[in-house]
Scaffold this active site. Sequence first.
Site, PDB file in Angstrom:
ATOM      1  N   CYS A 138       0.837  -1.197   0.000  1.00 36.15           N
ATOM      2  CA  CYS A 138       0.000   0.000   0.000  1.00 36.15           C
ATOM      3  C   CYS A 138       0.876   1.253   0.000  1.00 36.15           C
ATOM      4  O   CYS A 138       0.633   2.201  -0.757  1.00 36.15           O
ATOM      5  CB  CYS A 138      -0.923  -0.007   1.215  1.00 36.15           C
ATOM      6  SG  CYS A 138      -2.117   1.358   1.263  1.00 36.15           S
ATOM      7  N   CYS A 139       1.918   1.252   0.834  1.00 43.98           N
ATOM      8  CA  CYS A 139       2.865   2.371   0.853  1.00 43.98           C
ATOM      9  C   CYS A 139       3.538   2.530  -0.505  1.00 43.98           C
ATOM     10  O   CYS A 139       3.807   3.645  -0.954  1.00 43.98           O
ATOM     11  CB  CYS A 139       3.924   2.160   1.928  1.00 43.98           C
ATOM     12  SG  CYS A 139       3.331   2.312   3.637  1.00 43.98           S
ATOM     13  N   CYS A 220      -0.608   8.478   6.988  1.00 49.24           N
ATOM     14  CA  CYS A 220      -1.963   8.267   6.489  1.00 49.24           C
ATOM     15  C   CYS A 220      -2.904   8.004   7.673  1.00 49.24           C
ATOM     16  O   CYS A 220      -2.495   7.448   8.697  1.00 49.24           O
ATOM     17  CB  CYS A 220      -1.994   7.089   5.523  1.00 49.24           C
ATOM     18  SG  CYS A 220      -1.149   7.412   3.951  1.00 49.24           S
ATOM     19  N   CYS A 223      -3.260   4.631   9.453  1.00 48.64           N
ATOM     20  CA  CYS A 223      -2.015   4.108  10.029  1.00 48.64           C
ATOM     21  C   CYS A 223      -1.437   5.024  11.096  1.00 48.64           C
ATOM     22  O   CYS A 223      -0.250   4.927  11.430  1.00 48.64           O
ATOM     23  CB  CYS A 223      -0.989   3.884   8.921  1.00 48.64           C
ATOM     24  SG  CYS A 223      -1.536   2.729   7.646  1.00 48.64           S
ATOM     25  N   CYS A 248       8.074   3.096   5.866  1.00 45.72           N
ATOM     26  CA  CYS A 248       7.244   2.869   4.683  1.00 45.72           C
ATOM     27  C   CYS A 248       8.082   2.589   3.453  1.00 45.72           C
ATOM     28  O   CYS A 248       7.559   2.189   2.421  1.00 45.72           O
ATOM     29  CB  CYS A 248       6.343   4.074   4.429  1.00 45.72           C
ATOM     30  SG  CYS A 248       7.252   5.599   4.122  1.00 45.72           S
TER      31      CYS A 248
END
Length: 254
Positions: A138-139, A220, A223, A248
């Site tokens: 996702c990162c 984000c 997170c 990340c």
Amino acid sequence: MSEVSSLFGGPAPAGSAIGLYAKASPDFEAKLAETVALLQAAAQEHPGKVVQATSLGVEDMIVTDLIARHGIDIAIGTLETGALHPETVALIGTIEQHYAAQGVKVEVYKPAQEAVIEFVQKNGEKAMYESIDLRKACCGVRKLEPLARMLNGRTAWITGLRREQSNNRGGMLERELDDKGRAKFNPMIEWTWGDVWHYVKTFNVPYNPLHDQFMPSIGCAPCTRAIAVGEDFRAGRWWWEDEKAKECGLHVHK
């Protein structure tokens, strides 16, 4: 010393991050001078090819303030991941308004929409909680690919990293090479948390109001959480993971 009247309508409240933390270390002035000198050196050594990659966290807001205040020729860019808190996104406009007299503009890099849609469709909205691999994927979509575009054609970049932030960052230096061989400058590496807020208070630097809600490290929204008394600075980032995994990929350090 000026108070942050434009933010609070008077002296900083005792419960604000400024009220809680602003305390300069004995060598603050020397650190500040060294930080400015390093930013100036970066601009001189990489004319027209250096960018501050700002997370919009308080450290990066200070770096932006120094660039604007001293008229240093360094571009400012940020990653708008599509999953940030509204308070974080709002800072982009705040920066441009606050430093309008200096002509500061923020380059905004967003992830490829198709890649985000494909990732979410395949893995779900909460994939980051399922495994470290999915969280890092996702990162990769939301941060690493846009960062690559930000750094394309540039030979150097600036961060707001501090050694005090985590054990993983304890060995970082003021000058490094990133994993692509670009120059990477970490001008605030020696600053303490007290130094950070002392500068914010002294120079009336705008910052994310989430810092007043015990979020020293803000990423984000899914997170990031507030930290408790005694927890590390980055305890609120990816709190469900092992401490050693908490990066990340933007700041690879070997």
